[in-house]
Design an enzyme around this catalytic site. Sequence first.
Site, PDB file in Angstrom:
ATOM      1  N   GLY A  11     112.562  22.929 -80.814  1.00 37.64           N
ATOM      2  CA  GLY A  11     111.598  23.310 -81.850  1.00 37.64           C
ATOM      3  C   GLY A  11     110.776  22.110 -82.253  1.00 37.64           C
ATOM      4  N   ARG A  21     103.092   8.425 -80.331  1.00 38.83           N
ATOM      5  CA  ARG A  21     102.121   7.332 -80.449  1.00 38.83           C
ATOM      6  C   ARG A  21     102.822   5.976 -80.478  1.00 38.83           C
ATOM      7  NH1 ARG A  21     100.545   4.816 -85.406  1.00 38.83           N
ATOM      8  NH2 ARG A  21      98.438   3.944 -85.457  1.00 38.83           N
ATOM      9  N   VAL A  23     105.834   5.158 -79.322  1.00 36.77           N
ATOM     10  CA  VAL A  23     106.436   4.820 -78.018  1.00 36.77           C
ATOM     11  C   VAL A  23     105.359   4.295 -77.074  1.00 36.77           C
ATOM     12  CG1 VAL A  23     107.550   5.795 -75.977  1.00 36.77           C
ATOM     13  CG2 VAL A  23     108.336   6.477 -78.250  1.00 36.77           C
ATOM     14  N   ARG A  25     102.391   3.018 -77.719  1.00 34.46           N
ATOM     15  CA  ARG A  25     101.744   1.764 -78.097  1.00 34.46           C
ATOM     16  C   ARG A  25     102.685   0.569 -77.989  1.00 34.46           C
ATOM     17  NH1 ARG A  25      96.955   3.221 -82.459  1.00 34.46           N
ATOM     18  NH2 ARG A  25      95.779   4.409 -80.893  1.00 34.46           N
ATOM     19  N   ARG A  79     111.947  25.197 -75.039  1.00 27.89           N
ATOM     20  CA  ARG A  79     113.348  25.258 -74.635  1.00 27.89           C
ATOM     21  C   ARG A  79     113.366  25.664 -73.165  1.00 27.89           C
ATOM     22  NH1 ARG A  79     113.392  26.692 -80.029  1.00 27.89           N
ATOM     23  NH2 ARG A  79     114.712  25.314 -81.258  1.00 27.89           N
ATOM     24  N   ASP A 110     119.497  18.392 -81.590  1.00 27.06           N
ATOM     25  CA  ASP A 110     120.790  18.204 -80.931  1.00 27.06           C
ATOM     26  C   ASP A 110     120.843  18.828 -79.539  1.00 27.06           C
ATOM     27  OD1 ASP A 110     120.947  20.787 -81.798  1.00 27.06           O
ATOM     28  OD2 ASP A 110     123.004  20.629 -82.550  1.00 27.06           O
ATOM     29  N   THR A 133     113.579  16.828 -85.501  1.00 29.14           N
ATOM     30  CA  THR A 133     113.976  18.183 -85.895  1.00 29.14           C
ATOM     31  C   THR A 133     113.870  18.308 -87.407  1.00 29.14           C
ATOM     32  OG1 THR A 133     115.840  19.693 -86.169  1.00 29.14           O
ATOM     33  CG2 THR A 133     116.400  17.409 -85.795  1.00 29.14           C
ATOM     34  N   ASP A 135     115.756  20.071 -89.148  1.00 27.93           N
ATOM     35  CA  ASP A 135     117.042  20.543 -89.673  1.00 27.93           C
ATOM     36  C   ASP A 135     117.893  19.447 -90.315  1.00 27.93           C
ATOM     37  OD1 ASP A 135     116.386  23.090 -88.760  1.00 27.93           O
ATOM     38  OD2 ASP A 135     117.272  22.724 -86.797  1.00 27.93           O
ATOM     39  N   ASP A 137     120.183  17.638 -89.065  1.00 29.43           N
ATOM     40  CA  ASP A 137     121.580  17.869 -88.720  1.00 29.43           C
ATOM     41  C   ASP A 137     122.111  16.882 -87.686  1.00 29.43           C
ATOM     42  OD1 ASP A 137     120.049  18.814 -86.661  1.00 29.43           O
ATOM     43  OD2 ASP A 137     120.927  20.808 -86.599  1.00 29.43           O
ATOM     44  N   GLY A 178     116.748  25.491 -91.369  1.00 27.94           N
ATOM     45  CA  GLY A 178     117.825  24.498 -91.388  1.00 27.94           C
ATOM     46  C   GLY A 178     118.991  24.856 -90.470  1.00 27.94           C
ATOM     47  N   ARG A 179     118.892  25.984 -89.774  1.00 35.19           N
ATOM     48  CA  ARG A 179     119.982  26.449 -88.909  1.00 35.19           C
ATOM     49  C   ARG A 179     121.337  26.339 -89.611  1.00 35.19           C
ATOM     50  NH1 ARG A 179     120.178  24.623 -83.127  1.00 35.19           N
ATOM     51  NH2 ARG A 179     120.612  22.687 -84.202  1.00 35.19           N
ATOM     52  N   GLU A 195     116.843  26.804-109.469  1.00 36.41           N
ATOM     53  CA  GLU A 195     118.094  26.858-110.221  1.00 36.41           C
ATOM     54  C   GLU A 195     119.319  26.915-109.311  1.00 36.41           C
ATOM     55  OE1 GLU A 195     115.290  28.304-111.144  1.00 36.41           O
ATOM     56  OE2 GLU A 195     115.015  27.461-113.142  1.00 36.41           O
ATOM     57  N   GLU A 230     118.856  29.480 -94.210  1.00 35.26           N
ATOM     58  CA  GLU A 230     118.928  30.577 -93.244  1.00 35.26           C
ATOM     59  C   GLU A 230     120.341  30.737 -92.685  1.00 35.26           C
ATOM     60  OE1 GLU A 230     116.529  30.040 -89.700  1.00 35.26           O
ATOM     61  OE2 GLU A 230     117.035  27.947 -89.510  1.00 35.26           O
ATOM     62  N   ARG A 254     112.454  39.357-106.256  1.00 33.84           N
ATOM     63  CA  ARG A 254     111.521  39.361-105.132  1.00 33.84           C
ATOM     64  C   ARG A 254     112.052  38.367-104.111  1.00 33.84           C
ATOM     65  NH1 ARG A 254     110.113  42.870-107.776  1.00 33.84           N
ATOM     66  NH2 ARG A 254     108.041  43.623-108.354  1.00 33.84           N
TER      67      ARG A 254
END
Lengths: 330, 330, 330, 330
Positions: A11, A21, A23, A25, A79, A110, A133, A135, A137, A178-179, A195, A230, A254
């Site tokens: 992703g 950029r 890497v 330069r 992927r 990962d 990523t 995420d 993680d 965030g998997r 909250e 998620e 909502r």
Amino acid sequence: MMRIAILCSGGDAPGMNACLRAVVRTASTMGVEVVGVRHGYQGLLDGDFYESGDGTGVMSARSVSHIIQHGGTILRTGRCDEFRTASGVRKAADTLVANNIDGLVVIGGDGSLRGAIELGKVWSGRIVGCPGTIDNDLAGTDYTIGFLTAVATAVEAIDKLRDTAESHERLFLVEVMGRGSGYLALFTALASGAEFACIPETPTHSAQMVSDISVLKKRGKASIIVVVAEGDDDGGIEVLRGELEAEGCPYPLRSVKLGHVQRGGSPTPADRILASEAGDLAARALIDGKSGVMAGRLAGQMQLTPFAEAIAGTKTVPLEQIQLLKRMSV
Amino acid sequence: MMRIAILCSGGDAPGMNACLRAVVRTASTMGVEVVGVRHGYQGLLDGDFYESGDGTGVMSARSVSHIIQHGGTILRTGRCDEFRTASGVRKAADTLVANNIDGLVVIGGDGSLRGAIELGKVWSGRIVGCPGTIDNDLAGTDYTIGFLTAVATAVEAIDKLRDTAESHERLFLVEVMGRGSGYLALFTALASGAEFACIPETPTHSAQMVSDISVLKKRGKASIIVVVAEGDDDGGIEVLRGELEAEGCPYPLRSVKLGHVQRGGSPTPADRILASEAGDLAARALIDGKSGVMAGRLAGQMQLTPFAEAIAGTKTVPLEQIQLLKRMSV
Amino acid sequence: MMRIAILCSGGDAPGMNACLRAVVRTASTMGVEVVGVRHGYQGLLDGDFYESGDGTGVMSARSVSHIIQHGGTILRTGRCDEFRTASGVRKAADTLVANNIDGLVVIGGDGSLRGAIELGKVWSGRIVGCPGTIDNDLAGTDYTIGFLTAVATAVEAIDKLRDTAESHERLFLVEVMGRGSGYLALFTALASGAEFACIPETPTHSAQMVSDISVLKKRGKASIIVVVAEGDDDGGIEVLRGELEAEGCPYPLRSVKLGHVQRGGSPTPADRILASEAGDLAARALIDGKSGVMAGRLAGQMQLTPFAEAIAGTKTVPLEQIQLLKRMSV
Amino acid sequence: MMRIAILCSGGDAPGMNACLRAVVRTASTMGVEVVGVRHGYQGLLDGDFYESGDGTGVMSARSVSHIIQHGGTILRTGRCDEFRTASGVRKAADTLVANNIDGLVVIGGDGSLRGAIELGKVWSGRIVGCPGTIDNDLAGTDYTIGFLTAVATAVEAIDKLRDTAESHERLFLVEVMGRGSGYLALFTALASGAEFACIPETPTHSAQMVSDISVLKKRGKASIIVVVAEGDDDGGIEVLRGELEAEGCPYPLRSVKLGHVQRGGSPTPADRILASEAGDLAARALIDGKSGVMAGRLAGQMQLTPFAEAIAGTKTVPLEQIQLLKRMSV
């Protein structure tokens, strides 16, 4: 002349371009050629290289001008199922050998680093990773590239939702990405003044929530924001909404799923700097002979972490921030 | 019941409101009253308290609702000449005693912490500081509250300037704030993809710059951005512009002083979280009996630093980031 | 096959890219080739065309992909002294003839349209203009392309300044662009909730202003924002600041010149749509045989206005909006 | 002294606060008191007034300071079932009479204006409306207050989605609000450079779309954005997604529902100005004796339109903009 290749995989995350950029330069400063590989590992299988005009796929310092501020990746990403097979990995290695590539920088999450480990088993070149990523993680870095931008995007959305939530005195459930990790949800909640944060790392009890929400209602809160990861254990935003309604939540409800908007957008300054630092370190480490490591910033210092450690799943959301959210939500 | 007071002092910084909210809510969770003092130390001299409706100046958890996302400070801030005199400090202490205040949280920069040291000499109450300044010139914290938002504001402006710089193939000199520190300039330059940062910590040689700029021109760069710290050793943006023109700079020049825009605006998520953490830690530390310390996040950990250390002027911009900027500007 | 050329001229304005995209795509739909000219009229003199890869300078529908959201112009722009001479104009016409160009679209402000008029005297091709300038000083269109984005940029800056102005209870003078027109200043003032707009169209009396400001101070206004047009009759922001101070302005003063930041940035949706409509109409009009006219949106309808009318200087800021600002600033 | 009341009703829209500010300030300039009614018509039924501190509900010029830039409405809003009954309307009229209210300003959409018509049948006071809705479905004004901000929010989201769509070479379906109107979808599509807009006003043929999409794929488009109005005739975003997949869409598909984010956020400058103009005109018209009319800006002129005309459903999306989108999507 040394030649390294670079690809983005999995992703996309804001900051991948800034990393690319850096890497290109840094390598160029050190007299090393960088070949751009398009579409992630698939591009290695297909020999799908950056369109350099001369057929070499080599990216010049100019080819990465004014991309630091753009989301996405000019190399494209993806992927690749074939790369999950032994023959796919072998094919990728063959492409690298055929093109005289000495080293590879992989920007991704990962899954991408797992792919790099497999590739390292059959290819003699060196591989260094950058944590790209949203995420957050991966261990070995406080934040992954793109994470803080995703937080900013989610917070900006919730700032808007708070306006309408207040006007109508409603409760909004807001699902963020965030998997399996609750980092994005927790940081978004802290920064937006939400909250509650429902995250995979802690059990979500809807009955207790409704009880807490009722206390807040009595204290005069006009609106409530609940950020839902998620990957939350309770089953997702619509399940939770149903439960809160069934338990007698005292606010009209909502729900909003922020979705892929979180993957795009101009990276925040913090992500642009982190991406630049990681790309720079990755290029220098690779040229310096390192392999099998990921560049990151940990406790304020740039450092290299072995792939296996980075993906070990040991990174967890800090308990003190979960507690902080509770103290802030009174 | 314990009572603490809180004030914002010196130049305002985005995140002061988020910090204030955290102090009030954490204290309220712990059963401690928080009295808001308006207009910084001047408010202590004048007995100028938050308008709570009941004359007590006490801030409820509700009084800080929905301020986490707003720049400025609802308590107002200011510099106070009288507080720089012994009699002024004594007067402030008298106000605190007269109002039964046990502790004080000061949100501000180094001048504000110096004031806190003086106040601590004549008042028996406890004082804890939070680093609220866009200059990032306090030790004991990686970033001060407001710094990353000021970087974001400057970067956003430079993203826009790059558009017009490219269209006209010009060089822009952009002055940012930071007083004696080059942090704001350096981070802004790194994140915006600027080619140069002129900062107080390193000598600015205009002749060398023109030589470097000429190399970049030959390499095909359409535009150049030079970020200049307001405290740069060379004498400021207009002096430098004159020198670059005199030395034969190969691009037409324009200059922009970003000015006070950098002090305002909605704080970034990172600043909102840092401000919340610092305010929360300050409140807990104060209630827990600590004094004479500033709350900050250093190397990824929240911690307390003695005032004298925080303002010692030992914080310097990292050399490796100065070098990184050079590698990125090829 | 019909061939038209396109160029951007004068100061750049956000939306020029969107306009360019519309010309290229509408023409391409109608089977007409579009040659991109770089650097404004200078490019016509030099035969400096878009790098199409094949040497023709022809822009395909794909060549303008994903530029609708970017400020600046991919064709670059500029002012051209040589084009102000008869021989320069003749040279431009020669280039057009030599390259078999049948028509030309010029995106720019009043200087650019004046140039188009001159060119039209010596070249037999057709010329249609699009109003690309942040100054909103062309008749024949309610707003010029880029104007509303410049307003948005200025308003965003003032929203930030208001935070710090309130915190310190100060008066800010904010200079915006607009050359001889007060449109940008007036709209910025109305939208930002500024208390005053000093514009060329109305006399600026500093003594009266201080008197009005003192009334506002008594009514409890914590801060004052004065938007000053760069072309104001009073002599500019620093002159006015000196006068206000001399007259005894009851707030401490600060001043900010927003500068070239107003020229860049992603165009607002309204500017993207206006630019698309104007570019589309310009292309269709040109192909349809029209010449010497500028495309614009007036009173809600897209229409064509002769060049002479567009630049006649008859557009003035609406009196009712000047009065509205007064009613809002109580 | 004349007294008027003001309320916001229905779904909130960015700019309602700016409109409220204008009504209060213009009325105050004219020596008329403004009573704030909270929670829309429900507040009239309940006698739920603005907390002015003195129990009168009167809003001073200072009470609306610094709200011009905030989304939502400080008066809160809501839908009210009881007001749809004859007895509810009567009760509202009684409250107005009991509080000596001579006139009422209603900020809201078509439901709110329908309510105003009913109220006008049983109450002798005057009523003037302001078009506050993101749906842009009222006649008598080019744009409703909040519409252009909702477009801006949707476009900003799609700018981010385009990054990730390009990186992965995907098609994104993006659902926007607008109830029965396609305005929000069409403007969003035009401004974001989306390839398609599916709106209620035109039939959506999924087979034809897949055929068109396949042509674009062959022309080298890396990604496709389809904006879908919530009221589209085809049955909604998930139905359409299923159809496109079934028809063999050549891009992988993703879908995003932007949701309530579109209702919040700081209003754009254009909305702040329109809201100020409408509020100002409404107040002046009311004081001047007008009733049963809505203030709006039509073809560049502020004007009053009878309620019945405003809600007649005669406003339709312009055909030329539907055609423009087609020419831009090649």
